[in-house]
Design an enzyme around this catalytic site. Structure first.
Site, PDB file in Angstrom:
ATOM      1  N   ASP A 195     -21.201  18.480 -20.096  1.00 39.68           N
ATOM      2  CA  ASP A 195     -20.822  19.100 -18.831  1.00 39.68           C
ATOM      3  C   ASP A 195     -20.759  20.601 -19.092  1.00 39.68           C
ATOM      4  OD1 ASP A 195     -19.495  20.228 -16.675  1.00 39.68           O
ATOM      5  OD2 ASP A 195     -18.033  18.610 -16.492  1.00 39.68           O
ATOM      6  N   LYS A 219     -18.349  25.142  -8.410  1.00 40.10           N
ATOM      7  CA  LYS A 219     -17.624  26.258  -9.029  1.00 40.10           C
ATOM      8  C   LYS A 219     -18.460  27.544  -8.962  1.00 40.10           C
ATOM      9  CE  LYS A 219     -14.644  23.069  -9.879  1.00 40.10           C
ATOM     10  NZ  LYS A 219     -14.656  22.233 -11.069  1.00 40.10           N
TER      11      LYS A 219
HETATM   12  C1  PLP Z   1     -14.819  20.911 -11.146  1.00 39.45           C
HETATM   13  C2  PLP Z   1     -15.299  20.241 -12.354  1.00 39.45           C
HETATM   14  C3  PLP Z   1     -15.807  18.940 -12.248  1.00 39.45           C
HETATM   15  C4  PLP Z   1     -15.885  18.183 -10.950  1.00 39.45           C
HETATM   16  O1  PLP Z   1     -16.862  18.717 -10.108  1.00 39.45           O
HETATM   17  P1  PLP Z   1     -16.988  18.295  -8.551  1.00 39.45           P
HETATM   18  O2  PLP Z   1     -18.232  18.997  -8.108  1.00 39.45           O
HETATM   19  O3  PLP Z   1     -15.750  18.771  -7.865  1.00 39.45           O
HETATM   20  O4  PLP Z   1     -17.135  16.812  -8.488  1.00 39.45           O
HETATM   21  C5  PLP Z   1     -16.245  18.340 -13.410  1.00 39.45           C
HETATM   22  N1  PLP Z   1     -16.220  18.963 -14.598  1.00 39.45           N
HETATM   23  C6  PLP Z   1     -15.727  20.221 -14.733  1.00 39.45           C
HETATM   24  C7  PLP Z   1     -15.718  20.852 -16.084  1.00 39.45           C
HETATM   25  C8  PLP Z   1     -15.262  20.892 -13.612  1.00 39.45           C
HETATM   26  O5  PLP Z   1     -14.776  22.143 -13.751  1.00 39.45           O
END
Ligand code: PLP
Length: 287
Positions: A195, A219
């Site tokens: 991620d 984000k």
């Molecule tokens: C915000 C975030 C998520 C979740 O993302 P969504 O688009 O809200 O489902 C997953 N991993 C990390 C590291 C995040 O900052």
């Protein structure tokens, strides 16, 4: 199929790659892509329909059937996401949480196992520790990814299918040693999923050895805290398998991105680099 050959050189020269990708848009000669808001598409020749369902046609051959499967506008946005990670294939979804669940469901089956960093995002932790074991008997062991010995010993041959961690974790900012973790993962025969939401543009996990990237668009990429969206990046075979009409987790469970949202995000990509620079600048001031 999800990105032109220009993608290969994308990491070397992202600006040029983005410019090339842009030329594939503007279906009517406009400087922006158009929005294909249709849920469903016409097929004039019945034989084509048969070919679609037997997997003899693909989106690269301009076939569209239904927007829970490939949608032209979402498909146009996706190479821009792939370019950000310097890779060849991506597809956008309605949230990163859906993306990660469907990547894991595509890679793991009932009774199989994930090794994950104990510092993963809270939602990811909840999916792995509660929902997956209950719903489909996919279990996760959380480890300190800085301890390579524990990491190596936790991977169970045959049973563990995925090694999962964040390039830089949210919110604890643990930085992963991606080359070493990828090396151990591959030595043990597991797929390395990263991620990269928090380290977008700073880190290129695939360059450092990872197999699959999942990013939240909600984000930095969206930038205005007004859109929830996600993207799965690479490899093409995984993205395609997730969209398979008979077996694909994304296609069948349906966390589809809306074409109008894809267009809005497309408008924000050109200034992402400037925004990221300013984020770094402000972070240094705080630090
Ligand atoms: C915000 C975030 C998520 C979740 O993302 P969504 O688009 O809200 O489902 C997953 N991993 C990390 C590291 C995040 O900052």
């Amino acid at each position: 199929m999800l990105l032109s050959s220009a993608a290969a050189a994308a990491w070397e020269d992202p600006a040029a790659a983005l410019a090339n990708a842009r030329h594939e848009f503007g279906e009517h000669g406009g400087v922006n892509m158009s929005i294909e808001a249709s849920a469903t598409f016409t097929v004039m020749d019945p034989k084509t329909l048969r070919k679609m369902f037997f997997d003899e046609l693909g989106a690269d051959r301009d076939f569209f059937i239904y927007s829970r499967h490939f949608n032209p506008t979402v498909l146009n946005l996706s190479p821009h996401m792939a370019v950000l990670e310097g890779i060849e294939a991506a597809y956008c979804t309605s949230s990163r949480m859906s993306t990660i669940s469907f990547v894991l469901l595509q890679l793991d089956s009932n009774g199989e196992h994930i090794v994950a960093s104990k510092t993963v995002y809270g939602g990811t932790h909840a999916v792995m520790s509660h929902l997956f074991p209950r719903a489909c008997n996919i279990t996760t062991t959380f480890v300190d990814i800085n301890d390579m010995n524990i990491m190596r010993n936790t991977i169970e041959v045959e049973k563990t299918k995925v090694l999962y961690f964040e390039g830089m974790s949210n919110p604890t900012l643990t930085v992963a040693n991606i080359p070493e973790l990828s090396r151990i993962g591959h030595e043990k025969g597991v797929t390395v999923v990263v991620d990269n939401t928090f380290s977008l543009i700073i880190l290129s996990p695939v360059k450092l050895g990872a197999d699959v990237i999942v990013d939240s668009i909600s984000k930095f990429i969206s930038g205005s805290a007004d859109i929830i969206a996600g993207v799965v990046c690479r490899p093409t075979s995984l993205v395609n398998s997730m969209m398979d009409l008979h077996q694909g987790s994304l296609m069948l469970l349906g966390p589809t991105m809306n074409a109008k949202v894809a267009f809005e995000l497309f408008e924000r990509i050109p200034n992402l680099g400037l925004r990221m620079k300013e984020h770094y600048h402000r972070a240094m001031v705080y630090a």
